[in-house]
Design an enzyme around this catalytic site. Structure first.
Site, PDB file in Angstrom:
ATOM      1  N   CYS A  58      -6.316   2.527  -3.044  1.00 52.00           N
ATOM      2  CA  CYS A  58      -5.325   3.559  -3.326  1.00 52.00           C
ATOM      3  C   CYS A  58      -5.213   3.793  -4.827  1.00 52.00           C
ATOM      4  O   CYS A  58      -5.520   2.912  -5.637  1.00 52.00           O
ATOM      5  CB  CYS A  58      -3.963   3.149  -2.778  1.00 52.00           C
ATOM      6  N   GLU A  60      -2.610   3.874  -6.634  1.00 48.83           N
ATOM      7  CA  GLU A  60      -1.685   2.937  -7.276  1.00 48.83           C
ATOM      8  C   GLU A  60      -2.403   1.656  -7.695  1.00 48.83           C
ATOM      9  O   GLU A  60      -2.166   1.128  -8.780  1.00 48.83           O
ATOM     10  CB  GLU A  60      -0.516   2.598  -6.340  1.00 48.83           C
ATOM     11  N   CYS A  93       1.949   3.765   0.088  1.00 50.61           N
ATOM     12  CA  CYS A  93       1.763   3.206   1.425  1.00 50.61           C
ATOM     13  C   CYS A  93       2.317   1.777   1.456  1.00 50.61           C
ATOM     14  O   CYS A  93       2.701   1.223   0.427  1.00 50.61           O
ATOM     15  CB  CYS A  93       0.292   3.231   1.822  1.00 50.61           C
ATOM     16  N   CYS A  96       0.481  -0.675  -0.885  1.00 54.62           N
ATOM     17  CA  CYS A  96       0.832  -0.456  -2.287  1.00 54.62           C
ATOM     18  C   CYS A  96       2.235  -0.975  -2.582  1.00 54.62           C
ATOM     19  O   CYS A  96       2.478  -1.558  -3.641  1.00 54.62           O
ATOM     20  CB  CYS A  96       0.716   1.015  -2.646  1.00 54.62           C
TER      21      CYS A  96
END
Length: 132
Positions: A58, A60, A93, A96
């Site tokens: 991701c 992040e 998510c 994360c």
């Protein structure tokens, strides 16, 4: 849940994330569709894009990894963006959220509330009862 004021610096953080995805968006394979920007307590901003695939990462994670690779360890605020979401801001998510709690349990996250208004909350509010 505590809500924090969206500051001009927060809007600049959103812009940094949008600039990163706008210059890296992959419209062919859609491997890069989300960007995240993280602001450190010293004011420095780092941004990265997601790397999608069978075991992708991701945005992040990528932004955090870039910041850590540059020696950063104290983080203030993070935001992720996607062009098709309200305000172009997307919530992290579950994976994360857990990573953020583990690396920086006091970080604040910019996202949309149920009325699609930008809000800033502590990551612990997004993952109650998490063990850092």
């Amino acid at each position: 849940m505590t809500f924090y004021t969206i500051t001009p610096e927060d809007r600049e953080l959103i812009e940094a994330a949008l600039n990163k995805i706008n210059s890296n968006f992959d419209s062919i394979k859609y491997n890069h569709t989300v960007s995240a920007a993280i602001r450190c307590k010293n004011g420095k901003v780092y941004a990265g894009v997601n790397c999608d695939g069978i075991h992708g990462a991701c945005a992040e994670y990528i932004a955090m990894g870039i910041a850590i690779s540059e020696g950063e360890r104290e983080f203030d605020t993070i935001v992720a963006v996607h062009k098709d979401y309200p305000n172009q801001v997307i919530a992290p998510c579950g994976n994360c959220r857990q990573m953020l709690v583990e690396y920086c349990p006091d970080i604040r996250v910019i996202l949309n509330d149920y009325d699609n208004q930008l809000v800033k909350v502590g990551v612990r509010d997004l993952l109650p009862f998490a063990c850092p």
